[in-house]
Motif scaffolding. Structure first.
Motif, mmCIF file in Angstrom:
data_model
loop_
_atom_site.group_PDB
_atom_site.id
_atom_site.type_symbol
_atom_site.label_atom_id
_atom_site.label_comp_id
_atom_site.label_asym_id
_atom_site.label_seq_id
_atom_site.Cartn_x
_atom_site.Cartn_y
_atom_site.Cartn_z
ATOM 1 N N HIS A 10 -19.825 -45.168 -21.689
ATOM 2 C CA HIS A 10 -22.378 -44.929 -21.593
ATOM 3 C C HIS A 10 -22.432 -44.725 -19.773
ATOM 4 O O HIS A 10 -21.852 -46.098 -18.894
ATOM 5 N N ARG A 11 -23.573 -44.425 -19.612
ATOM 6 C CA ARG A 11 -23.540 -44.713 -17.572
ATOM 7 C C ARG A 11 -24.131 -45.317 -17.847
ATOM 8 O O ARG A 11 -25.301 -46.030 -18.708
ATOM 9 N N LEU A 12 -24.440 -46.248 -16.060
ATOM 10 C CA LEU A 12 -24.992 -47.144 -16.159
ATOM 11 C C LEU A 12 -26.445 -46.680 -15.054
ATOM 12 O O LEU A 12 -26.384 -46.466 -14.270
ATOM 13 N N VAL A 13 -27.759 -47.378 -15.990
ATOM 14 C CA VAL A 13 -28.393 -46.812 -14.604
ATOM 15 C C VAL A 13 -30.046 -47.803 -14.480
ATOM 16 O O VAL A 13 -29.339 -48.849 -15.679
ATOM 17 N N GLU A 14 -30.675 -47.697 -13.699
ATOM 18 C CA GLU A 14 -31.975 -48.379 -13.348
ATOM 19 C C GLU A 14 -32.791 -48.421 -14.661
ATOM 20 O O GLU A 14 -32.759 -47.208 -15.177
ATOM 21 N N LYS A 29 -29.033 -52.888 -13.939
ATOM 22 C CA LYS A 29 -28.401 -51.439 -14.644
ATOM 23 C C LYS A 29 -28.249 -52.336 -16.380
ATOM 24 O O LYS A 29 -27.257 -52.726 -16.752
ATOM 25 N N GLU A 101 -16.583 -53.505 -15.209
ATOM 26 C CA GLU A 101 -16.688 -54.027 -13.301
ATOM 27 C C GLU A 101 -18.015 -55.503 -13.277
ATOM 28 O O GLU A 101 -17.312 -56.520 -12.434
ATOM 29 N N SER A 139 -14.957 -44.380 -12.103
ATOM 30 C CA SER A 139 -16.505 -44.442 -12.058
ATOM 31 C C SER A 139 -16.966 -45.990 -12.645
ATOM 32 O O SER A 139 -17.993 -46.859 -12.364
ATOM 33 N N GLU A 142 -16.654 -48.413 -9.672
ATOM 34 C CA GLU A 142 -17.656 -47.906 -9.239
ATOM 35 C C GLU A 142 -18.986 -48.488 -9.309
ATOM 36 O O GLU A 142 -20.376 -47.850 -9.111
ATOM 37 N N LYS A 143 -18.479 -48.759 -11.277
ATOM 38 C CA LYS A 143 -20.128 -49.570 -11.698
ATOM 39 C C LYS A 143 -21.005 -48.798 -11.837
ATOM 40 O O LYS A 143 -22.368 -48.957 -12.395
ATOM 41 N N LYS A 144 -20.643 -47.628 -11.883
ATOM 42 C CA LYS A 144 -21.150 -45.849 -12.111
ATOM 43 C C LYS A 144 -21.239 -45.960 -13.785
ATOM 44 O O LYS A 144 -22.467 -45.273 -14.782
ATOM 45 N N ALA A 145 -19.779 -46.589 -15.078
ATOM 46 C CA ALA A 145 -19.991 -47.150 -16.380
ATOM 47 C C ALA A 145 -19.785 -47.835 -16.989
ATOM 48 O O ALA A 145 -18.864 -48.367 -15.913
#
Ligand code: MG
Length: 157
Positions: A10-14, A29, A101, A139, A142-145
């Motif tokens: 899953h994507r990490l989002v604010e 996030k 990460e 990704s 890069e802490k996007k997921a």
């Protein structure tokens, strides 16, 4: 004995809470998804369903159904156990790897194991949960997921 594999990302989002294994972790996030996006539990559910020769998580809990919006994945995990029981399977053990990460997962693993073992009516010793980083790569690095891999072993009742 029947083995199953599960994977989820899953994507990490604010603006979202970060829930892993039913535990809320402090992080800037959280994971984006229709439910609470608990990637660990989703991976485990697919491993359990696969071992039972059933279909994937999206078949039973579609993300187009409003009934599952922001639902705790612990509830979905309990429903998954019912599906296993209906098909006369019991859980031998589970093992999972969370790939993240940040934040640090280790301090929360005992609590995650307790939540999963309560929901699945097994002992914490039947559940392995490990965490690793992606060494800054891709990704996840890069802490996007955040992703999770899981395996499950079942036996016929
Ligand atoms: Mg998912």
């Amino acid at each position: 004995m029947r083995i199953g594999i599960g994977y989820d990302i899953h994507r990490l989002v604010e603006g979202r809470k970060l829930i892993l294994g039913g535990v809320e972790l402090k992080n800037s996030k959280g994971l984006l998804g229709h439910s609470d996006a608990d990637v660990l539990i989703h991976g485990v559910m697919d491993a359990l369903l696969g071992a039972a020769g059933l279909r994937d998580i999206g078949t039973y809990f579609p993300d187009t159904d409003d009934k599952f919006k922001n639902i705790s994945s612990i509830i979905l995990l309990k429903e998954t156990l019912k599906l296993l029981e209906k098909n006369n399977f019991k859980i031998v053990n589970l093992d999972c790897v969370i790939v993240a990460e940040e934040p640090k997962i280790n301090p929360f693993i005992d609590e995650m194991k307790k939540n999963l073992s309560d929901a699945l009516k097994i002992k914490p010793e039947q559940i392995g949960i490990k965490a690793t980083t992606n060494e800054g790569l891709g990704s996840i690095g890069e802490k996007k997921a955040i992703a999770c891999q899981a395996v499950a072993l079942l036996e016929a009742k």
